[in-house]
Write a protein that holds these residues in place. Sequence first.
Motif, short mmCIF file in Angstrom:
data_model
loop_
_atom_site.label_atom_id
_atom_site.label_comp_id
_atom_site.label_asym_id
_atom_site.label_seq_id
_atom_site.Cartn_x
_atom_site.Cartn_y
_atom_site.Cartn_z
N GLU A 70 -1.86 -1.96 6.04
CA GLU A 70 -3.22 -1.64 5.28
C GLU A 70 -3.08 -0.18 5.63
O GLU A 70 -3.23 0.31 6.62
CB GLU A 70 -4.26 -2.51 6.17
CG GLU A 70 -5.81 -1.89 5.98
CD GLU A 70 -6.26 -2.24 4.47
OE1 GLU A 70 -6.15 -1.31 3.68
OE2 GLU A 70 -6.23 -3.51 4.07
N ASN B 39 -10.76 -0.72 6.98
CA ASN B 39 -10.44 -2.38 6.70
C ASN B 39 -9.30 -2.75 7.94
O ASN B 39 -9.46 -3.78 8.40
CB ASN B 39 -9.72 -2.36 5.46
CG ASN B 39 -10.53 -2.31 4.18
OD1 ASN B 39 -11.74 -2.42 4.43
ND2 ASN B 39 -10.09 -1.72 3.21
N SER B 40 -8.45 -1.88 8.38
CA SER B 40 -7.48 -2.20 9.61
C SER B 40 -8.26 -2.55 10.62
O SER B 40 -8.18 -3.33 11.51
CB SER B 40 -6.32 -1.14 9.42
OG SER B 40 -6.68 0.02 9.89
N THR C 269 0.52 -1.16 12.85
CA THR C 269 -0.31 -1.19 11.50
C THR C 269 0.49 -0.03 10.74
O THR C 269 0.73 1.21 10.99
CB THR C 269 -1.69 -0.64 11.81
OG1 THR C 269 -2.35 -1.44 12.51
CG2 THR C 269 -2.37 -0.60 10.48
N ASP D 275 -1.83 -5.83 2.81
CA ASP D 275 -2.78 -5.49 1.61
C ASP D 275 -1.69 -5.36 0.28
O ASP D 275 -0.71 -4.79 0.45
CB ASP D 275 -3.24 -3.93 1.89
CG ASP D 275 -4.47 -3.76 0.80
OD1 ASP D 275 -4.74 -4.59 0.04
OD2 ASP D 275 -4.76 -2.58 0.86
N LEU E 245 -1.20 -0.35 -1.79
CA LEU E 245 -1.24 0.68 -0.81
C LEU E 245 -0.98 2.10 -1.28
O LEU E 245 -0.90 2.26 -2.65
CB LEU E 245 0.07 0.51 0.19
CG LEU E 245 0.24 -0.76 0.85
CD1 LEU E 245 1.46 -0.88 1.46
CD2 LEU E 245 -0.86 -0.91 1.95
N THR F 99 -3.91 -9.69 1.71
CA THR F 99 -5.32 -9.21 1.45
C THR F 99 -5.54 -8.60 0.31
O THR F 99 -4.55 -7.65 0.27
CB THR F 99 -5.69 -8.41 2.81
OG1 THR F 99 -5.06 -7.28 2.65
CG2 THR F 99 -5.65 -9.18 4.23
N LYS G 83 -10.93 -9.29 -0.02
CA LYS G 83 -11.86 -8.45 0.72
C LYS G 83 -13.35 -8.56 0.13
O LYS G 83 -13.56 -8.44 -0.99
CB LYS G 83 -11.56 -7.00 0.72
CG LYS G 83 -10.05 -6.85 1.26
CD LYS G 83 -9.58 -5.27 0.89
CE LYS G 83 -8.26 -5.11 1.49
NZ LYS G 83 -7.54 -3.75 1.25
#
Length: 254
Positions: A10, A15-16, A35, A58, A61, A82, A103
Amino acid sequence: MKVNKIVLIEDEKPNSDRLKRLLISLRPKVEIVTTLVSVQDAIIWFTQNEMPDLVMMDVRLADGNSFEIFNQTQIKCPIIFTTAYDEYAVKAFKYNSIDYLLKPIEKDELLGALNKFESLTQPTHIQTSSIQDLLSFIQPKEYRSRFLLPYRDSYKTVLINEIAFFYSELNITYAKLFTGGKEIIPQTLENLELQLNPKDFFRTNRKYIVNINAIQKVHNHFNGKLKVELKNNPQEEVLISREKKPLFKTWMDY
């Protein structure tokens, strides 16, 4: 299967951070190994490290589409995607039997995805053919640029860039123009949200979708919320929930 180690992919820190908090609240003993914020970071990491139990990835990116990762390395564990993509992409995910979360991610939806993962009897990984099928659904789309609306005994055109915000009142959708006028739009806010360019419009709450060019100021509000002040419409009560605040701030700063 039991989830012990998770890798997040992510690139947006709000968000992360939110996802980490939700994961820890649902599975306090889980280890978030790392991450990763880009396609290249992910390729390098999965080439050099052992597989985790689960990857949360995600779709888009900063340096490209996350599906590019599968062209250069194999991820031999379950993946929960996501995404902020629309209903057509969601149908593609369902068709390919891949878990997904839309999301902003809600706690109960994340719990359902984790429960689904833990119900698996053996590890799995995404096949290249499935990724190509997904890519055929998830492509840059053309967004609505105008409306053709009834006007007296004829029709008139209203351009999207003439609209400051959309709002719903008594089950009727209106478009408020920068000029001060308003028009009835024969669609729901839910349908409009799929047709509008997300770079220009944001669904602030159930009542409003606002044009970024209509925002005058953003204020801190009670209980961690934000209040959006609209140009020429200071009387409008446009609030951003605490949950949506990180996404809104990221959108404003893009």
